[in-house]
Scaffold this motif. Structure first.
Motif, PDB file in Angstrom:
ATOM      1  N   GLU A 145       0.736  -1.082   0.030  1.00  0.00           N
ATOM      2  CA  GLU A 145       0.103   0.006  -0.071  1.00  0.00           C
ATOM      3  C   GLU A 145       0.695   1.330  -0.074  1.00  0.00           C
ATOM      4  O   GLU A 145       0.758   2.322  -0.645  1.00  0.00           O
ATOM      5  CB  GLU A 145      -0.954   0.245   1.193  1.00  0.00           C
ATOM      6  CG  GLU A 145      -1.740   1.313   1.323  1.00  0.00           C
ATOM      7  CD  GLU A 145      -2.628   1.261   2.376  1.00  0.00           C
ATOM      8  OE1 GLU A 145      -3.404   2.481   2.723  1.00  0.00           O
ATOM      9  OE2 GLU A 145      -2.805   0.088   3.068  1.00  0.00           O
ATOM     10  N   PHE A 146       1.974   1.312   0.880  1.00  0.00           N
ATOM     11  CA  PHE A 146       2.765   2.353   0.847  1.00  0.00           C
ATOM     12  C   PHE A 146       3.450   2.728  -0.551  1.00  0.00           C
ATOM     13  O   PHE A 146       3.708   3.666  -0.984  1.00  0.00           O
ATOM     14  CB  PHE A 146       3.823   2.118   2.012  1.00  0.00           C
ATOM     15  CG  PHE A 146       4.969   3.131   1.937  1.00  0.00           C
ATOM     16  CD1 PHE A 146       4.818   4.462   2.658  1.00  0.00           C
ATOM     17  CD2 PHE A 146       6.260   3.034   1.332  1.00  0.00           C
ATOM     18  CE1 PHE A 146       5.771   5.406   2.810  1.00  0.00           C
ATOM     19  CE2 PHE A 146       7.268   3.935   1.454  1.00  0.00           C
ATOM     20  CZ  PHE A 146       6.873   5.290   2.163  1.00  0.00           C
ATOM     21  N   LEU A 147       3.604   1.462  -1.040  1.00  0.00           N
ATOM     22  CA  LEU A 147       4.738   1.620  -2.549  1.00  0.00           C
ATOM     23  C   LEU A 147       3.591   2.061  -3.582  1.00  0.00           C
ATOM     24  O   LEU A 147       3.657   3.269  -4.421  1.00  0.00           O
ATOM     25  CB  LEU A 147       5.094   0.428  -2.750  1.00  0.00           C
ATOM     26  CG  LEU A 147       5.798  -0.022  -4.287  1.00  0.00           C
ATOM     27  CD1 LEU A 147       6.916   1.115  -4.301  1.00  0.00           C
ATOM     28  CD2 LEU A 147       6.149  -1.401  -4.647  1.00  0.00           C
ATOM     29  N   ARG A 149       0.686   4.189  -2.964  1.00  0.00           N
ATOM     30  CA  ARG A 149       0.316   5.266  -2.441  1.00  0.00           C
ATOM     31  C   ARG A 149       1.556   6.472  -3.011  1.00  0.00           C
ATOM     32  O   ARG A 149       1.539   7.396  -3.697  1.00  0.00           O
ATOM     33  CB  ARG A 149      -0.092   5.625  -1.478  1.00  0.00           C
ATOM     34  CG  ARG A 149      -1.264   5.126  -0.741  1.00  0.00           C
ATOM     35  CD  ARG A 149      -1.708   5.417   0.689  1.00  0.00           C
ATOM     36  NE  ARG A 149      -2.792   4.817   1.223  1.00  0.00           N
ATOM     37  CZ  ARG A 149      -3.873   5.595   1.240  1.00  0.00           C
ATOM     38  NH1 ARG A 149      -3.809   6.767   0.725  1.00  0.00           N
ATOM     39  NH2 ARG A 149      -5.122   5.029   1.693  1.00  0.00           N
ATOM     40  N   GLY A 150       2.826   6.095  -2.890  1.00  0.00           N
ATOM     41  CA  GLY A 150       3.869   6.574  -3.124  1.00  0.00           C
ATOM     42  C   GLY A 150       3.991   6.690  -4.595  1.00  0.00           C
ATOM     43  O   GLY A 150       4.459   8.006  -5.109  1.00  0.00           O
ATOM     44  N   ALA A 151       3.733   5.888  -5.402  1.00  0.00           N
ATOM     45  CA  ALA A 151       3.870   5.927  -6.849  1.00  0.00           C
ATOM     46  C   ALA A 151       2.912   6.890  -7.342  1.00  0.00           C
ATOM     47  O   ALA A 151       3.232   7.727  -8.146  1.00  0.00           O
ATOM     48  CB  ALA A 151       3.590   4.474  -7.427  1.00  0.00           C
ATOM     49  N   SER A 152       1.819   7.109  -6.878  1.00  0.00           N
ATOM     50  CA  SER A 152       0.673   7.955  -7.248  1.00  0.00           C
ATOM     51  C   SER A 152       1.080   9.300  -6.912  1.00  0.00           C
ATOM     52  O   SER A 152       0.848  10.363  -7.758  1.00  0.00           O
ATOM     53  CB  SER A 152      -0.694   7.562  -6.606  1.00  0.00           C
ATOM     54  OG  SER A 152      -1.514   6.420  -7.398  1.00  0.00           O
ATOM     55  N   THR A 153       1.592   9.495  -5.612  1.00  0.00           N
ATOM     56  CA  THR A 153       2.027  10.822  -5.208  1.00  0.00           C
ATOM     57  C   THR A 153       3.100  11.384  -6.144  1.00  0.00           C
ATOM     58  O   THR A 153       3.289  12.347  -6.474  1.00  0.00           O
ATOM     59  CB  THR A 153       2.398  10.795  -3.895  1.00  0.00           C
ATOM     60  OG1 THR A 153       1.270  10.529  -2.992  1.00  0.00           O
ATOM     61  CG2 THR A 153       2.898  12.322  -3.291  1.00  0.00           C
ATOM     62  N   TYR A 154       4.040  10.410  -6.445  1.00  0.00           N
ATOM     63  CA  TYR A 154       5.362  10.635  -7.343  1.00  0.00           C
ATOM     64  C   TYR A 154       4.897  11.155  -8.673  1.00  0.00           C
ATOM     65  O   TYR A 154       5.496  12.266  -9.249  1.00  0.00           O
ATOM     66  CB  TYR A 154       6.151   9.431  -7.311  1.00  0.00           C
ATOM     67  CG  TYR A 154       7.260   9.604  -8.347  1.00  0.00           C
ATOM     68  CD1 TYR A 154       8.475   9.951  -8.016  1.00  0.00           C
ATOM     69  CD2 TYR A 154       7.148   8.786  -9.455  1.00  0.00           C
ATOM     70  CE1 TYR A 154       9.673  10.162  -8.823  1.00  0.00           C
ATOM     71  CE2 TYR A 154       8.339   8.817 -10.291  1.00  0.00           C
ATOM     72  CZ  TYR A 154       9.518   9.462  -9.996  1.00  0.00           C
ATOM     73  OH  TYR A 154      10.551   9.407 -10.969  1.00  0.00           O
ATOM     74  N   SER A 155       4.025  10.331  -9.035  1.00  0.00           N
ATOM     75  CA  SER A 155       3.341  10.766 -10.306  1.00  0.00           C
ATOM     76  C   SER A 155       2.665  12.283 -10.483  1.00  0.00           C
ATOM     77  O   SER A 155       2.698  12.896 -11.265  1.00  0.00           O
ATOM     78  CB  SER A 155       2.466   9.710 -11.056  1.00  0.00           C
ATOM     79  OG  SER A 155       3.288   8.331 -11.176  1.00  0.00           O
ATOM     80  N   ARG A 156       1.724  12.201  -9.757  1.00  0.00           N
ATOM     81  CA  ARG A 156       0.892  13.640  -9.495  1.00  0.00           C
ATOM     82  C   ARG A 156       1.698  14.438  -9.296  1.00  0.00           C
ATOM     83  O   ARG A 156       1.628  15.506 -10.196  1.00  0.00           O
ATOM     84  CB  ARG A 156       0.147  13.436  -8.253  1.00  0.00           C
ATOM     85  CG  ARG A 156      -1.000  12.726  -8.586  1.00  0.00           C
ATOM     86  CD  ARG A 156      -2.140  12.553  -7.400  1.00  0.00           C
ATOM     87  NE  ARG A 156      -2.023  13.555  -6.244  1.00  0.00           N
ATOM     88  CZ  ARG A 156      -1.855  13.492  -5.022  1.00  0.00           C
ATOM     89  NH1 ARG A 156      -1.470  12.117  -4.748  1.00  0.00           N
ATOM     90  NH2 ARG A 156      -1.753  14.283  -4.327  1.00  0.00           N
ATOM     91  N   VAL A 157       3.000  14.568  -8.707  1.00  0.00           N
ATOM     92  CA  VAL A 157       3.793  15.779  -8.368  1.00  0.00           C
ATOM     93  C   VAL A 157       4.533  16.111  -9.734  1.00  0.00           C
ATOM     94  O   VAL A 157       4.755  17.390 -10.143  1.00  0.00           O
ATOM     95  CB  VAL A 157       4.596  15.434  -7.199  1.00  0.00           C
ATOM     96  CG1 VAL A 157       5.776  16.558  -7.011  1.00  0.00           C
ATOM     97  CG2 VAL A 157       3.814  15.567  -5.880  1.00  0.00           C
ATOM     98  N   LEU A 158       5.200  15.129 -10.208  1.00  0.00           N
ATOM     99  CA  LEU A 158       5.961  15.316 -11.514  1.00  0.00           C
ATOM    100  C   LEU A 158       5.385  15.538 -12.856  1.00  0.00           C
ATOM    101  O   LEU A 158       5.669  16.381 -13.643  1.00  0.00           O
ATOM    102  CB  LEU A 158       6.772  13.977 -11.832  1.00  0.00           C
ATOM    103  CG  LEU A 158       7.909  13.654 -10.730  1.00  0.00           C
ATOM    104  CD1 LEU A 158       8.811  12.357 -11.188  1.00  0.00           C
ATOM    105  CD2 LEU A 158       9.153  14.911 -10.858  1.00  0.00           C
TER     106      LEU A 158
END
Length: 255
Positions: A145-147, A149-158
């Motif tokens: 779940e952490f991975l 969520r982190g991938a979605s946040t990484y993608s949204r920001v970049l």
């Protein structure tokens, strides 16, 4: 229907649920049955990548018994993105107005399909989202779940997109949306493919709606996710982010 009074949407037309398969012989029959129950008016396209476990044969048997089920036999394992693109083109060529992405393993509950299709009445793309209020996951370890969520946040920001579940694979597109995002230039696969579709749709100015779903981890078979797919996603997303920012800077200079 309109999206808050801003734009009027036309009728949806018949929906085609595209289910890519590779070694899903144990899963495809129950998933197809659940889709047919949830949305009896929809059609199903099973896009099989020449599965060695006989998934294609099971799919043919389902199609022989049900005129709402079709099978697209592909030459070999070419990746999730290629399977979906082939399914999109097949659906558009055959007159479908809505193209739905859905996994074969049951992780995307077919019972949620009516909600996605209803929301598409006022949108260009609807995403079944794990990370909006009301969305949840079942049977995942906290590390995964952490991975995710982190991938979605990484993608949204970049990529500068507001979609919460950028990597989600349960989606309903209007035909016109797919025709407007230049599918012929899509080369990404797997995990990265969903991010690419999100980015293209948002940046083309289409209206995206996220509907909360319950994502259930597969009970049978093996996940197709691996380290190579994740590595591809990380570098491609970073490259897209740089590319998009360069375009914005150039655009300001022209103004």
């Amino acid at each position: 229907m309109t999206d808050g009074g801003q734009r009027r949407y036309g009728p949806l037309g018949t929906a085609l649920v595209i289910i890519p398969t590779y070694n899903e012989a144990d899963n495809i029959k129950p998933v197809v049955s659940r889709v047919r129950t949830a949305v009896p008016e929809a059609h199903i396209l099973i896009a099989d990548d020449n599965s060695p476990d006989g998934t294609g044969k099971v799919a043919d048997e389902l199609a022989a018994d049900d005129d709402h089920v079709q099978v697209l036999h592909r030459k070999g394992k070419e990746g999730l993105g290629a399977a979906y693109l082939a399914g999109f083109r097949w659906g558009i060529d055959n007159g479908y107005g809505v193209l739905v992405e859905m996994d074969a393993d049951g992780s995307h509950p077919p019972e949620e399909l009516p909600r996605l299709l209803t929301a598409l009445g006022g949108a260009d793309l609807v995403i079944g989202s794990r990370w909006v209020p009301g969305g949840r996951i079942v049977n995942w370890p906290k590390s995964r779940e952490f991975l995710s969520r982190g991938a979605s946040t990484y993608s949204r920001v970049l990529l500068d997109v507001s979609v919460r579940d950028v990597t989600a694979g349960f989606r309903a597109f209007r035909k016109e949306t797919l025709e407007g995002i230049d599918m012929d230039t899509i080369a990404s696969q797997g995990y990265c493919f969903q991010v690419d579709l999100t980015r293209r749709t948002v940046h083309a100015g289409y209206h995206v709606v996220e509907v909360p779903i319950t994502f259930v981890e597969r009970e049978r078979g093996a996940s197709k996710m691996n380290r190579d797919i994740m590595a591809e996603a990380l570098w491609r997303i970073a490259a897209w982010g740089v590319e998009d920012r360069v375009k914005k800077v150039r655009g300001r200079h022209r103004d």
